[in-house]
Design an enzyme around this catalytic site. Structure first.
Site, PDB file in Angstrom:
ATOM      1  N   ASP A   1      -1.547   4.684  -7.490  1.00  0.00           N
ATOM      2  CA  ASP A   1      -1.896   3.779  -5.972  1.00  0.00           C
ATOM      3  C   ASP A   1      -2.242   2.231  -5.944  1.00  0.00           C
ATOM      4  O   ASP A   1      -2.651   2.023  -7.133  1.00  0.00           O
ATOM      5  CB  ASP A   1      -3.520   4.041  -6.058  1.00  0.00           C
ATOM      6  CG  ASP A   1      -4.567   3.080  -4.702  1.00  0.00           C
ATOM      7  OD1 ASP A   1      -3.663   2.630  -4.181  1.00  0.00           O
ATOM      8  OD2 ASP A   1      -5.491   4.234  -4.650  1.00  0.00           O
TER       9      ASP A   1
ATOM     10  N   ASP B   1       0.638  -1.155   0.039  1.00  0.00           N
ATOM     11  CA  ASP B   1       0.315  -0.134   0.118  1.00  0.00           C
ATOM     12  C   ASP B   1       1.035   1.122   0.125  1.00  0.00           C
ATOM     13  O   ASP B   1       1.174   1.354   1.227  1.00  0.00           O
ATOM     14  CB  ASP B   1      -0.892  -0.056   1.192  1.00  0.00           C
ATOM     15  CG  ASP B   1      -2.246   1.276   1.433  1.00  0.00           C
ATOM     16  OD1 ASP B   1      -2.153   2.213   0.694  1.00  0.00           O
ATOM     17  OD2 ASP B   1      -2.797   1.346   2.263  1.00  0.00           O
TER      18      ASP B   1
END
Length: 596
Positions: free
Chosen positions: A321, A74
């Site tokens: 992302d 992440d």
């Protein structure tokens, strides 16, 4: 006569000193270079896998005894998160994804709750939200390799510093603070946060209220495992298609901690200052998110012919992302892309659909970042319409199988987001201390440099440390325009704005019916890269003309380190040496004239 003899003796001694100085300086520089190369410490490299939902993860254990965990990579938040195996997380409506292992704090003898009873409500930049508690425990990464500057794997290694132990096969850290997720608004497993620290006073996501134990990269730096809070990421081992997207891959990428491996990218590694993010509620500014200056977007045929899907001077911040399976772009850009590939919009599904056969036509999208262009194959922007509950896929009325286009309007998020399809096609390096990011086209697994091991090492292929303010092999690509950019999210409308009627279709009983457009619309005579002149400017995706904007295809960077040689070495004949010899000769002539 005596004066003349003394002058000759002085001249000979001067030249001897000159040669001695040159020889000594050269030897010292070479020795330093050799010593630096031979003592380079190994880099921890975490193997990255991909699960059946398309998430990239690393394997780990937490607690004593170790509880197996999968942590999703992440890059847009800085914290480690685990899924709690107690409390509300057992509720099927909590949103926590239970097919992955959960963490049981009470089963670990080394766990320590921080601020017992306090619930932290954290909202991430992409709209994800979690309710969690803060816990400290021991963690261990279980699929780790050790690579040094010669790119060789090290099989016999043991490094222990403070609370970190690094050896061939594992990386253990004691007393790590992490969030134990009780509930969330999305399905998830654990998260390995890799972004910079967040500034948002009074909010649970604000990093100033937590100790350094909460930041994975900071722990490694404090233990001198890495020189700066930094990493690089390569996911191009993921060769899945829309047909195989849900097939798990145990090893498809590398998370290299504290270094850059030039064998994993091709072309120029462009370096950018991170664009600041302004929180729309508090107006607090954070500069640790992977936000880059996105320029024009081109659609490129299999022969290299291209057409601009934006405008010549398009420039907008975009968030990278690694946890998003889709990308979010301006509505107008998506419509232009849809025109070129004959995609149709089905309002009832709020999705764009296209014939799956376009995956085999060699079409790609070119994303311009200053002088850098990253090419993303269109096949990576497709997902299957197969429904496991009905055991069927969607089809167009022509009989062609339909695929979803994994592009959404940025009106859903308020920001441009480049998701999984972009991330798997780039090599990226982050320097969290200098707030910079470097990006290059990822080298694919079929490339010899990735698949074949070699013992040969050159200055342009060795793994090098990322230092604060320095990303190896990177070329700075900032400009006055990009320095003035900030990312301030716009209003999230949650739906696609008006789509031209000729691009819409209806869906019923598994069949998509609508006007659509031909893949081979060649309404333009010339198709060199330029802004679209009309809303429906189009070209053949199998055209034969060469793409005029192919700078990144031909550019290269050796990345070789530069050694500053002595200005008096003779084999290179540098200007400094020539000047000094000339001065000595003039002095000699002047001395002879005096003697005479």
């Amino acid at each position: 006569m005596t004066c003349l003899i003394l002058w000759y003796l002085w001249l000979i001694s001067t030249f001897q000193l000159e040669f001695a100085t040159a020889s000594t300086a050269n030897t010292t520089t070479t020795a330093k270079s050799g010593t630096s190369s031979s003592t380079e410490e190994p880099f921890p490299v975490l193997a990255v896998g991909k699960d059946g939902r398309g998430n990239y993860y690393v394997n780990s254990t937490f607690g004593t005894p170790g509880q197996r965990q999968r942590l999703l990579v992440d890059i847009i938040q800085p914290y480690i998160n685990l899924v709690s195996g107690t409390s509300e997380s057992h509720n099927e409506y909590s949103g926590v994804y239970h097919k992955h292992p959960s963490y049981l704090m009470n089963d670990s003898t080394s766990s320590v709750p921080v601020s017992p009873g306090q619930i932290y409500e954290i909202s991430f930049i992409d709209g994800r939200a979690v309710n969690c508690t803060l816990v400290t425990d021991d963690m261990n990464f279980t699929n780790v390799s050790s690579e040094n500057s010669s790119t060789a794997l090290i099989t016999d290694l043991m490094v222990t510093r403070d609370n970190v132990q690094f050896n061939s096969g594992s990386l253990s850290i004691s007393n790590v603070s992490f969030f134990d997720i009780q509930s969330s608004n999305f399905k998830t497993s654990g998260l390995l946060g890799l972004s910079g620290k967040v500034t948002n006073p009074g909010n649970a996501i604000d990093s100033s209220q937590y100790t350094e134990q909460s930041y994975f990269l900071s722990l490694l730096k404090d233990a001198d495992i890495i020189e700066s809070s930094s990493y690089s990421l390569w996911l191009a081992g993921d060769t899945s298609t829309y047909k195989t997207y849900r097939d798990p891959i145990s090893n498809c990428g590398k998370l290299l901690l504290g270094g850059v491996d030039p064998s994993l990218f091709t072309g120029t590694l462009g370096k950018f200052d991170l664009i600041p993010y302004v929180d729309p509620v508090s107006n607090a500014v954070s500069v640790g998110y992977p936000i880059v200056p996105l320029g024009p977007i081109y659609i490129v045929s299999n022969s290299g012919q291209s057409l601009n899907m934006t405008s010549k001077d398009f420039l907008s911040p975009a968030l990278l992302d690694s946890t998003s399976s889709v990308s979010y772009l301006p509505t107008s850009t998506i419509i232009q892309i849809a025109v070129q590939i004959a995609a149709t919009y089905v309002e009832s599904l709020d999705r764009w659909l296209v014939q799956c056969s376009i995956a085999d036509m060699g079409v790609s999208l070119g994303f311009r970042l200053r002088e850098l262009t990253i090419e993303i194959p269109l096949r990576d922007l497709l997902s299957s319409t197969y429904d496991t509950s009905t055991n069927s896929s969607m089809f167009f009325s022509s009989g062609q199988e339909a695929c979803f286009l994994t592009l959404y309007a940025n009106t859903n998020t308020g920001v441009n987001i480049l998701g999984e399809a972009f991330i798997k096609n780039i090599y990226m390096a982050m320097d969290l201390e200098d707030n910079t990011i470097a990006i290059a086209q990822a080298k694919k697994v079929e490339d010899d440099a990735v698949t074949e091991e070699t013992n040969e090492t050159t200055a342009s292929t060795i793994i090098k440390k990322i230092k604060s303010g320095y990303i190896p092999y990177a070329k700075v690509m900032n400009s006055s325009n990009t320095r003035n950019l900030t990312l301030y999210p716009s209003y999230r409308s949650g739906y696609m704005f008006t789509v031209p009627g000729q691009l819409t279709a209806a869906y019923s009983n598994g069949v998509i019916t609508g006007a659509g457009r031909s893949f081979y619309d060649t309404s333009r005579a010339s198709t060199s890269a330029r802004p679209s002149s009309t809303q429906f400017d189009s070209f053949s995706v199998s055209a034969s003309e060469e793409w005029s904007n192919s700078t990144n295809r031909t550019s290269s960077a050796s990345g070789a380190g530069v050694r500053l040689s002595s200005p008096y070495t003779f084999n290179k004949d540098p200007a400094g040496h020539v000047t000094r010899i000339a001065s000595l000769l003039l002095l000699s002539i002047f001395s002879i004239l005096i003697v005479l």
